[in-house]
Design a protein around this motif. Structure first.
Motif, PDB file in Angstrom:
ATOM      1  N   GLY A 108       0.773  -1.275  -0.112  1.00  0.00           N
ATOM      2  CA  GLY A 108      -0.117   0.001  -0.003  1.00  0.00           C
ATOM      3  C   GLY A 108       0.854   1.144  -0.038  1.00  0.00           C
ATOM      4  N   THR A 109       0.352   2.148   0.528  1.00  0.00           N
ATOM      5  CA  THR A 109       1.166   3.450   0.709  1.00  0.00           C
ATOM      6  C   THR A 109       1.528   3.898   2.274  1.00  0.00           C
ATOM      7  N   PRO A 110       2.484   3.642   2.405  1.00  0.00           N
ATOM      8  CA  PRO A 110       3.071   3.943   3.757  1.00  0.00           C
ATOM      9  C   PRO A 110       3.153   5.529   4.203  1.00  0.00           C
ATOM     10  N   THR A 111       2.842   5.689   5.448  1.00  0.00           N
ATOM     11  CA  THR A 111       2.901   7.002   5.984  1.00  0.00           C
ATOM     12  C   THR A 111       4.221   7.242   6.622  1.00  0.00           C
ATOM     13  N   ALA A 112       4.476   8.761   6.780  1.00  0.00           N
ATOM     14  CA  ALA A 112       5.665   9.107   7.281  1.00  0.00           C
ATOM     15  C   ALA A 112       6.024   8.249   8.774  1.00  0.00           C
ATOM     16  N   VAL A 113       4.973   8.195   9.472  1.00  0.00           N
ATOM     17  CA  VAL A 113       5.095   7.446  10.767  1.00  0.00           C
ATOM     18  C   VAL A 113       5.299   6.144  10.583  1.00  0.00           C
ATOM     19  N   THR A 114       4.619   5.367   9.776  1.00  0.00           N
ATOM     20  CA  THR A 114       4.663   3.941   9.506  1.00  0.00           C
ATOM     21  C   THR A 114       6.154   3.612   8.871  1.00  0.00           C
ATOM     22  N   TYR A 115       6.671   4.535   8.073  1.00  0.00           N
ATOM     23  CA  TYR A 115       7.817   4.533   7.521  1.00  0.00           C
ATOM     24  C   TYR A 115       8.881   4.421   8.545  1.00  0.00           C
ATOM     25  N   THR A 116       8.870   5.499   9.430  1.00  0.00           N
ATOM     26  CA  THR A 116      10.133   5.688  10.650  1.00  0.00           C
ATOM     27  C   THR A 116       9.821   4.567  11.591  1.00  0.00           C
ATOM     28  N   ILE A 117       8.669   4.259  11.962  1.00  0.00           N
ATOM     29  CA  ILE A 117       8.664   2.983  12.845  1.00  0.00           C
ATOM     30  C   ILE A 117       9.115   1.623  12.474  1.00  0.00           C
ATOM     31  N   THR A 118       8.881   1.495  11.028  1.00  0.00           N
ATOM     32  CA  THR A 118       9.609   0.468  10.412  1.00  0.00           C
ATOM     33  C   THR A 118      11.182   0.431  10.616  1.00  0.00           C
ATOM     34  N   LEU A 119      11.567   1.535  10.287  1.00  0.00           N
ATOM     35  CA  LEU A 119      12.932   1.738  10.365  1.00  0.00           C
ATOM     36  C   LEU A 119      13.697   1.678  11.807  1.00  0.00           C
ATOM     37  N   LEU A 120      12.795   2.177  12.765  1.00  0.00           N
ATOM     38  CA  LEU A 120      13.054   2.043  14.086  1.00  0.00           C
ATOM     39  C   LEU A 120      13.186   0.742  14.677  1.00  0.00           C
TER      40      LEU A 120
END
Length: 145
Positions: A108-120
């Motif tokens: 889908g389309t990740p949000t900025a928060v989803t993206y950074t939580i995944t990288l965290l």
């Protein structure tokens, strides 16, 4: 006031990773995912610098050094993720994420928060790996049991 070495080296990790990714962005290499993997070098450098400092100070307790290396890595990663989140919002927020997420596996389309939580989460795991691998490297420095 002198900063604790874990915080100081964590800031060094943050600066190294930040400059590396900004350089990749300027050189238009940010779409090459395998170059993103090299950020682990900065994490190893900062954590190893902390361990080296501990040994020079005579701190040879394995558990203390393991926590110190992990704390250094995690500080650098948290600062880097916070910097990335600020950078994403400065570049346009969720619309900028679409450019970044093309080379990652997101449904889908990740949000900025989803993206950074995944990288965290990825960063926390890599901090553990760095701490444990450095402790194996430094194992010969500890007094025999």
């Amino acid at each position: 006031m002198k900063l604790p070495k874990e915080l100081y080296n964590g800031i060094i990790i943050f600066i190294g990773i930040g400059l590396y990714f900004l350089l990749m962005e300027v050189l238009n290499l940010s779409n090459l995912f395998y170059l993103r993997l090299l950020n682990i070098v900065f994490v190893y450098y900062g954590a190893n610098k902390t361990l080296k400092s501990n040994f020079l100070e005579g701190k040879n307790l394995f558990s203390h050094n393991a926590i110190s290396a992990f704390l250094t890595s995690i500080i650098g990663i948290f600062l880097s993720i916070a910097g990335l989140l600020a950078y994403i919002y400065a570049k346009g927020g969720d619309s900028y994420i679409q450019n970044l997420s093309e080379t990652f596996l997101f449904v889908g389309t990740p949000t900025a928060v989803t993206y950074t939580i995944t990288l965290l989460i990825e960063g926390i795991v890599s901090a553990l790996i760095v701490a444990f691998s450095l402790m194996l490297y430094w194992k010969e420095k500890y007094p025999a049991d």
